[in-house]
Motif scaffolding. Sequence first.
Motif, PDB file in Angstrom:
ATOM      1  N   HIS A 406      33.948 -15.905  33.935  1.00  0.00           N
ATOM      2  CA  HIS A 406      34.228 -16.785  32.788  1.00  0.00           C
ATOM      3  C   HIS A 406      33.884 -16.120  31.457  1.00  0.00           C
ATOM      4  CE1 HIS A 406      30.039 -17.485  33.096  1.00  0.00           C
ATOM      5  NE2 HIS A 406      30.061 -18.524  33.899  1.00  0.00           N
ATOM      6  N   GLY A 407      33.777 -14.799  31.489  1.00  0.00           N
ATOM      7  CA  GLY A 407      33.663 -14.049  30.236  1.00  0.00           C
ATOM      8  C   GLY A 407      32.387 -14.296  29.463  1.00  0.00           C
ATOM      9  N   CYS A 408      31.284 -14.598  30.152  1.00  0.00           N
ATOM     10  CA  CYS A 408      30.046 -14.925  29.437  1.00  0.00           C
ATOM     11  C   CYS A 408      29.474 -13.717  28.694  1.00  0.00           C
ATOM     12  CB  CYS A 408      29.015 -15.509  30.391  1.00  0.00           C
ATOM     13  SG  CYS A 408      28.418 -14.334  31.633  1.00  0.00           S
ATOM     14  N   GLY A 409      29.747 -12.511  29.181  1.00  0.00           N
ATOM     15  CA  GLY A 409      29.282 -11.311  28.484  1.00  0.00           C
ATOM     16  C   GLY A 409      27.888 -10.847  28.876  1.00  0.00           C
ATOM     17  N   CYS A 410      27.237 -11.523  29.850  1.00  0.00           N
ATOM     18  CA  CYS A 410      25.873 -11.115  30.254  1.00  0.00           C
ATOM     19  C   CYS A 410      25.872  -9.657  30.716  1.00  0.00           C
ATOM     20  CB  CYS A 410      25.376 -11.981  31.412  1.00  0.00           C
ATOM     21  SG  CYS A 410      24.930 -13.638  30.934  1.00  0.00           S
ATOM     22  N   CYS A 411      26.859  -9.305  31.547  1.00  0.00           N
ATOM     23  CA  CYS A 411      26.900  -7.955  32.115  1.00  0.00           C
ATOM     24  C   CYS A 411      26.987  -6.895  31.005  1.00  0.00           C
ATOM     25  CB  CYS A 411      28.079  -7.821  33.083  1.00  0.00           C
ATOM     26  SG  CYS A 411      29.645  -8.365  32.405  1.00  0.00           S
ATOM     27  N   GLU A 412      27.787  -7.216  30.007  1.00  0.00           N
ATOM     28  CA  GLU A 412      28.005  -6.264  28.915  1.00  0.00           C
ATOM     29  C   GLU A 412      26.731  -6.089  28.088  1.00  0.00           C
ATOM     30  OE1 GLU A 412      32.005  -6.857  27.571  1.00  0.00           O
ATOM     31  OE2 GLU A 412      31.373  -6.311  25.548  1.00  0.00           O
ATOM     32  N   LEU A 413      26.021  -7.191  27.913  1.00  0.00           N
ATOM     33  CA  LEU A 413      24.819  -7.141  27.079  1.00  0.00           C
ATOM     34  C   LEU A 413      23.734  -6.259  27.688  1.00  0.00           C
ATOM     35  CD1 LEU A 413      23.935  -8.608  24.394  1.00  0.00           C
ATOM     36  CD2 LEU A 413      22.552 -10.056  25.860  1.00  0.00           C
ATOM     37  N   VAL A 414      23.646  -6.244  29.024  1.00  0.00           N
ATOM     38  CA  VAL A 414      22.547  -5.474  29.636  1.00  0.00           C
ATOM     39  C   VAL A 414      22.955  -4.054  30.022  1.00  0.00           C
ATOM     40  CG1 VAL A 414      21.360  -7.505  30.541  1.00  0.00           C
ATOM     41  CG2 VAL A 414      23.064  -6.355  31.961  1.00  0.00           C
ATOM     42  N   CYS A 415      24.245  -3.752  29.939  1.00  0.00           N
ATOM     43  CA  CYS A 415      24.706  -2.447  30.432  1.00  0.00           C
ATOM     44  C   CYS A 415      24.132  -1.303  29.585  1.00  0.00           C
ATOM     45  CB  CYS A 415      26.234  -2.395  30.418  1.00  0.00           C
ATOM     46  SG  CYS A 415      26.855  -0.799  30.961  1.00  0.00           S
ATOM     47  N   PRO A 416      23.305  -0.439  30.162  1.00  0.00           N
ATOM     48  CA  PRO A 416      22.721   0.652  29.363  1.00  0.00           C
ATOM     49  C   PRO A 416      23.769   1.675  28.932  1.00  0.00           C
ATOM     50  CG  PRO A 416      22.135   0.913  31.676  1.00  0.00           C
ATOM     51  CD  PRO A 416      22.844  -0.399  31.565  1.00  0.00           C
ATOM     52  N   SER A 417      24.928   1.644  29.582  1.00  0.00           N
ATOM     53  CA  SER A 417      25.993   2.589  29.213  1.00  0.00           C
ATOM     54  C   SER A 417      26.960   1.993  28.201  1.00  0.00           C
ATOM     55  CB  SER A 417      26.763   3.016  30.463  1.00  0.00           C
ATOM     56  OG  SER A 417      25.917   3.700  31.350  1.00  0.00           O
ATOM     57  N   HIS A 418      26.654   0.767  27.727  1.00  0.00           N
ATOM     58  CA  HIS A 418      27.452   0.097  26.694  1.00  0.00           C
ATOM     59  C   HIS A 418      28.934  -0.004  27.063  1.00  0.00           C
ATOM     60  CE1 HIS A 418      24.038   0.047  23.917  1.00  0.00           C
ATOM     61  NE2 HIS A 418      23.779   1.259  24.392  1.00  0.00           N
ATOM     62  N   LEU A 419      29.207  -0.286  28.335  1.00  0.00           N
ATOM     63  CA  LEU A 419      30.609  -0.413  28.758  1.00  0.00           C
ATOM     64  C   LEU A 419      31.126  -1.813  28.420  1.00  0.00           C
ATOM     65  CD1 LEU A 419      30.264   1.409  32.188  1.00  0.00           C
ATOM     66  CD2 LEU A 419      31.394   2.260  30.128  1.00  0.00           C
ATOM     67  N   PRO A 420      32.379  -1.925  28.018  1.00  0.00           N
ATOM     68  CA  PRO A 420      32.935  -3.245  27.641  1.00  0.00           C
ATOM     69  C   PRO A 420      33.339  -4.047  28.878  1.00  0.00           C
ATOM     70  CG  PRO A 420      34.584  -1.535  27.307  1.00  0.00           C
ATOM     71  CD  PRO A 420      33.348  -0.830  27.799  1.00  0.00           C
ATOM     72  N   LEU A 421      32.371  -4.320  29.732  1.00  0.00           N
ATOM     73  CA  LEU A 421      32.660  -4.907  31.044  1.00  0.00           C
ATOM     74  C   LEU A 421      33.380  -6.251  30.932  1.00  0.00           C
ATOM     75  CD1 LEU A 421      29.159  -4.166  32.585  1.00  0.00           C
ATOM     76  CD2 LEU A 421      31.265  -2.939  33.077  1.00  0.00           C
ATOM     77  N   SER A 422      32.806  -7.157  30.174  1.00  0.00           N
ATOM     78  CA  SER A 422      33.360  -8.508  30.092  1.00  0.00           C
ATOM     79  C   SER A 422      34.770  -8.493  29.516  1.00  0.00           C
ATOM     80  CB  SER A 422      32.421  -9.357  29.236  1.00  0.00           C
ATOM     81  OG  SER A 422      33.005 -10.559  28.913  1.00  0.00           O
ATOM     82  N   ASP A 423      34.947  -7.759  28.439  1.00  0.00           N
ATOM     83  CA  ASP A 423      36.270  -7.702  27.803  1.00  0.00           C
ATOM     84  C   ASP A 423      37.321  -7.154  28.759  1.00  0.00           C
ATOM     85  OD1 ASP A 423      35.344  -8.762  25.520  1.00  0.00           O
ATOM     86  OD2 ASP A 423      35.502  -6.952  24.295  1.00  0.00           O
ATOM     87  N   VAL A 424      36.947  -6.133  29.509  1.00  0.00           N
ATOM     88  CA  VAL A 424      37.915  -5.510  30.418  1.00  0.00           C
ATOM     89  C   VAL A 424      38.204  -6.445  31.609  1.00  0.00           C
ATOM     90  CG1 VAL A 424      38.234  -3.594  32.048  1.00  0.00           C
ATOM     91  CG2 VAL A 424      37.417  -3.146  29.733  1.00  0.00           C
TER      92      VAL A 424
END
Length: 434
Positions: A406-424
């Motif tokens: 649901h695109g919450c963005g939690c994964c993106e916020l914690v990613c140490p590699s700064h990957l745009p996980l949620s957006d992708v």
Amino acid sequence: MKVYSFPRGGLSFDDPTVPPRNSSVVAFLPAFSVIPLTQYPGGRAVPLVSVGDKVREGMLIGRGRAPDSANIHATIPGKVVRQVEWKDNENRRCDALVIRMEGAFECLGKKEENFLKQNVNYHELRELLIDYGIVEMEGSGRPITDILAEISGAGKPQTLVVRCVFDDPWLAADYVLCWERLQAIVEGSFIIARISGRIGRIIFAVSHREKEMGEAMLAEASRYDIPSSMMLTGSKYPQRNRRELELALRGYEKKEGIELGALLILGPSTLAAVHDAVKYHRPILDRYVAVGGSAVRNPQVMRVRIGKCIGDLFEECGGFVDVPYRVATGSPLSGKPVLNLDEPITKTSYAVFALLKDQAGDHLKRDCISCGECRSVCPVGLDPEELYKQIQVAHAAHNPDVTECHGCGCCELVCPSHLPLSDVITGKTGAINE
Ligand code: SF4
Ligand code: SF4
């Protein structure tokens, strides 16, 4: 008192660049107001005025085409001087009427007359929500009567949930609104219950740290004849998302042994607008907006006329400390990019922010190091790393998990590699190798 939350994932975070939550300031009235004819995901309102016409403050200038668009009003008095067009970040065509401020204000500074009478019927109240263009001011922006119509077929019982869940520091404007307009929010919730005719209970869902706020709402609600109660929620993000909030509410239902039935979840800005429309016959002329981010000199919560340009708001906050790298509306977790500082504040703009390059972090993108952080915070139990990698090689279309995100963005916020996980994963930016 028990705190209700969702079972897995989520995260707590702070952001020192959010404006302080102690009070709001009234933004200057705009010399020019840009009123978009499309402020909702649905259709465009049909303009009722043309270039050269004079308009009054609060005058209907665009008629919504129910059920998917709402009426639009002039937020300052003046003259329509232009009709402008632009493309937003999703390449959608937007157009707006530009009003140059002239003449006297009819609402500003005047004592408001109370039009709410006991004998007003359901249909008259509902018509007022349509006439005054009341929409869900958090999230979707859908006309409120559309949302009420959708739940009306759900039968009884029904419960109205007043969502005062502050899981994201960028909800600062709603927080200030809750304290400054608490009575209006509570009365707005009872007005909605009266219009619906099927709501048998009101629950104030409040983050556990704001228990005092919930108790103040409950005390105010005791004046009315519909049962109300407070549910303390967790404050981990994304507690306020519909899915996570419903999980908490179903836990509350079971524990308390009450039947909630269908849930109508509305936020404080919407309920204050409902109150103003029904009680004062006032359209949405302004809203509370959190203006901040590392590029902004003096972040503050402002009460802003709809149609005011975003660039002017930053100016009123002391301007930029340096050239901003990213400007957007909403929260940095799920914000919508602003491509031009002349874009206006709309009914759903609860925050605008400007970030310096360091805070934006996109430029620090590196390869995935398989640390697993993204998996540990996903509230839905997905594997964001895996989904992201599948999308890179275009296999994600075959993975049903993608639709669960649901695109919450939690994964993106914690990613140490700064990957745009949620957006992708949600397809906002498409496959990264495109
Ligand atoms: S958090 Fe980022 S680096 Fe770690 S596993 Fe997930 S995608 Fe890879
Ligand atoms: S954005 Fe999607 S994948 Fe990432 S944490 Fe949220 S629900 Fe999970």
